[in-house]
Enzyme design. Structure first.
Site, PDB file in Angstrom:
ATOM      1  N   ARG A  79       0.914  -1.195  -0.040  1.00 13.11           N
ATOM      2  CA  ARG A  79       0.020   0.153   0.018  1.00 13.11           C
ATOM      3  C   ARG A  79       0.923   1.119  -0.034  1.00 13.11           C
ATOM      4  NH1 ARG A  79      -5.341  -0.948   1.400  1.00 13.11           N
ATOM      5  NH2 ARG A  79      -5.513   0.951   2.234  1.00 13.11           N
ATOM      6  N   TYR A  94       0.495 -14.453  -9.105  1.00  9.65           N
ATOM      7  CA  TYR A  94       1.644 -13.471  -9.153  1.00  9.65           C
ATOM      8  C   TYR A  94       2.004 -13.853 -10.623  1.00  9.65           C
ATOM      9  CZ  TYR A  94       1.299 -13.267  -4.336  1.00  9.65           C
ATOM     10  OH  TYR A  94       1.125 -13.102  -2.767  1.00  9.65           O
ATOM     11  N   LYS A 141      13.290  -5.655   1.020  1.00  8.33           N
ATOM     12  CA  LYS A 141      14.390  -6.081   2.141  1.00  8.33           C
ATOM     13  C   LYS A 141      13.464  -7.054   3.110  1.00  8.33           C
ATOM     14  CE  LYS A 141      12.815  -3.640   5.435  1.00  8.33           C
ATOM     15  NZ  LYS A 141      11.982  -4.338   6.547  1.00  8.33           N
TER      16      LYS A 141
END
Length: 326
Positions: free
Chosen positions: A16, A57, A96
């Protein structure tokens, strides 16, 4: 020049923040989002103005219009999702911590090089203009001969699934500890001659509170603390023989105040206005892709590997293991 079309894999909190960033950037289109739940992807796309929503995905990675994929899934899935995207020729900005361990990082980077497909780590502080300002202050003698750095980060997040679960590569080190580690390496470099550390583990075996000290070849020292138990000041303090600098938040520095050896404020440097701070890593990725590069100078593959190997060594010392390590 046409808008650069970016896709996001994952639709959680960090996705988001990236969606907000993409929506407000010039020359960038928040083009596609994918979630394992199509309803979530559709809702996300509607809220943030994305053109397409996908329920897998793989579908997003197969879309020929997507020019860059930001992977915002948990650490434990980074390798699988990035490998799939790179295998399909899609440039990747990988959140990360880069992967669960150095072995996975090496495999991804090797694949990126073999396929000549762009790949970089989304450690956002590496790309910020204000990080360059801090390096200049350290290097130009503003506070004299710089010898000591301290950096702290902490949030009360120990109960969150992504922190508590070993199968999600949880713990404070990979989730937030990468920030003080990267802060030290950005400012003091990588000629580390010794590392000492202490760790407090939770009931699930992940690290929840750590202290790490780097000793450098030039006698500099960096003392880093991270905790998932509680909030702390998130400050970085850089000390020299002619003063010191207090950085207000190593996770997204907005201000650096320079003090004399008499503790008097002598200068204040302020971060330029930003959307969220994520825009710099996105723009660096776009620039590199357009130039035909497979990495960025802000976080080259060699530096990502250096950090991942350090994380592996620390976890090994503490006896913290993930299923991905087996």
């Amino acid at each position: 020049m046409e808008n650069f079309k970016v896709g996001i894999i994952g639709a959680g909190h960090i996705a988001r923040k990236m969606a907000h960033t993409l929506r407000d950037m010039e020359g960038v289109e928040p083009y596609a989002v994918a979630s394992r739940n199509f309803g979530n992807a559709e809702s996300f796309a509607r809220e943030w103005g994305f053109t397409r929503a996908y329920g897998s995905y793989e579908e997003l990675a197969d879309d020929p219009e997507v020019q860059l994929i930001y992977i915002a899934t948990p650490h434990s899935f980074h390798f699988e999702h990035a490998r799939m995207c790179i295998g399909k020729g899609k440039p990747v900005l990988l959140e990360k911590a880069f992967t669960a361990n150095a072995r996975e990082a090496e495999l991804l980077i090797r694949l990126s090089e073999e396929k000549q497909v762009f790949l970089t780590e989304a450690i956002w502080t590496r790309y910020m203009p204000f990080s360059a300002t801090l390096r200049e202050l350290v290097d130009n003698g503003t506070i004299g001969r710089v010898m000591m750095l301290t950096a702290n980060i902490g949030y009360p997040i120990a109960e969150k699934e992504r922190i508590a679960r070993p199968d999600l590569c949880g713990g404070a080190l990979l989730d937030i500890g990468v920030y003080p580690i990267n802060f030290a390496m950005m400012l003091f470099g990588t000629e580390i001659t010794g590392i000492t550390s202490a760790c407090v583990k939770g009931e699930t075996g992940v690290d929840l509170q750590n202290s790490i000290t780097f000793v450098y070849k030039n006698h500099r020292m960096a003392v880093l603390q991270m905790t998932a138990f509680c909030a702390n000041d998130r400050q970085g303090v850089i000390s020299g023989d002619n003063g010191y600098i207090i950085v207000d938040n190593i996770n997204n520095p907005q201000q650096a105040v320079v003090y004399s050896i008499n503790h008097e404020e002598v200068a204040c440097y302020t971060c330029p206005p930003q959307i969220t701070g994520f825009e710099y890593q996105v723009q660096a990725s776009i620039d590199a892709i357009r130039e035909g590069k497979i990495e960025t100078p802000y976080m080259p593959h060699s530096e990502t590997l250096r950090v991942m190997r350090m994380l592996d060594d620390l976890r090994s010392e503490w006896g913290v293991r993930f299923p991905a390590d087996e």
